[in-house]
Design a protein around this motif. Sequence first.
Motif, mmCIF file in Angstrom:
data_model
loop_
_atom_site.group_PDB
_atom_site.id
_atom_site.type_symbol
_atom_site.label_atom_id
_atom_site.label_comp_id
_atom_site.label_asym_id
_atom_site.label_seq_id
_atom_site.Cartn_x
_atom_site.Cartn_y
_atom_site.Cartn_z
ATOM 1 N N THR A 172 0.820 -1.210 0.000
ATOM 2 C CA THR A 172 0.000 0.000 0.000
ATOM 3 C C THR A 172 0.855 1.263 0.000
ATOM 4 N N SER A 194 -13.099 2.178 7.441
ATOM 5 C CA SER A 194 -11.663 1.923 7.501
ATOM 6 C C SER A 194 -11.329 0.532 6.958
ATOM 7 N N ARG A 251 -9.192 -0.284 3.596
ATOM 8 C CA ARG A 251 -8.026 -1.163 3.694
ATOM 9 C C ARG A 251 -8.068 -2.242 2.611
#
Length: 283
Positions: free
Chosen positions: A65, A105, A109
């Motif tokens: 990421t 969240s 992710r």
Amino acid sequence: MGYFDGKVAVVTGAGAGIGRALAIELSRRGARVAVSDRDGVAVLDTARRCESVDGHVRAETVDVTDSGRVLRYADAVKDEFGRVDMVFTVAGIIHRGSLLDSEMSDIARIMAVNWGGTVHTTKAFLPHVIASPSGHIVTFSSAFGLMATPRYSAYNSSKFAVRGFSESLRQEMIRAGHGVSVTCVYPGGVRTSIVRNGLFAATENREAATRNFESRVARTEPERAAAIILRGVERRRARVLVGTDARVVSTVVHALGGSYQNVMPVTDWLLGLPQRMKRRRAE
């Protein structure tokens, strides 16, 4: 000399599961392998296994990421091996939960790892792969990238996105006249820890979902999956389906078109009926 002998292959998500199996099998077939994973201990274990079959291995802890980190990693791999022939973007995670019950969240992710990690890795390594006489990008969608299911909207979104990205990239490579093949892999249920280590909405039963996946869904061993994938890569296929379940999903979607969406909610409800009845009896 085999197809992979002497080639430089990059494998992300190599700490376990399909990524680990691919790295070991590539080493066994004579490839020089660069393995990475967010779990540094796990990826070092994979490297040791690759070395045990006389593989030339570079292991590194990388979070896909982080686009800057991935770019530096790509340059380091090129500097060490002199070239990059193929990249396997295996790193991924799963999420289970309805949209209403899921945290933003967790959704972010899933997209960051599954789609963002694929894009970061591909973009960082693509110039090096283009320079190879036998360049190949191998991305990983899922059977859930062919057919959407209830309570997996985040995961479905990420895997549909990988599919679209891969198909577009393949066309870009053809249009630009680059000799780079792009293969998108669609695994069905493979015996990995992806569900056990996944993200879950608070309303979901992690243990029940994990138990169901590991006992009823995951039928393909990672080593078998790796063999199927590498056969498809060698043949430069645009799409590789891994497992009977993935082939069935592909066939159903082809046959029913968009109307499969009317069938899946009923199927999901029926599959969950025994568990609901068991809970009611316990009450």
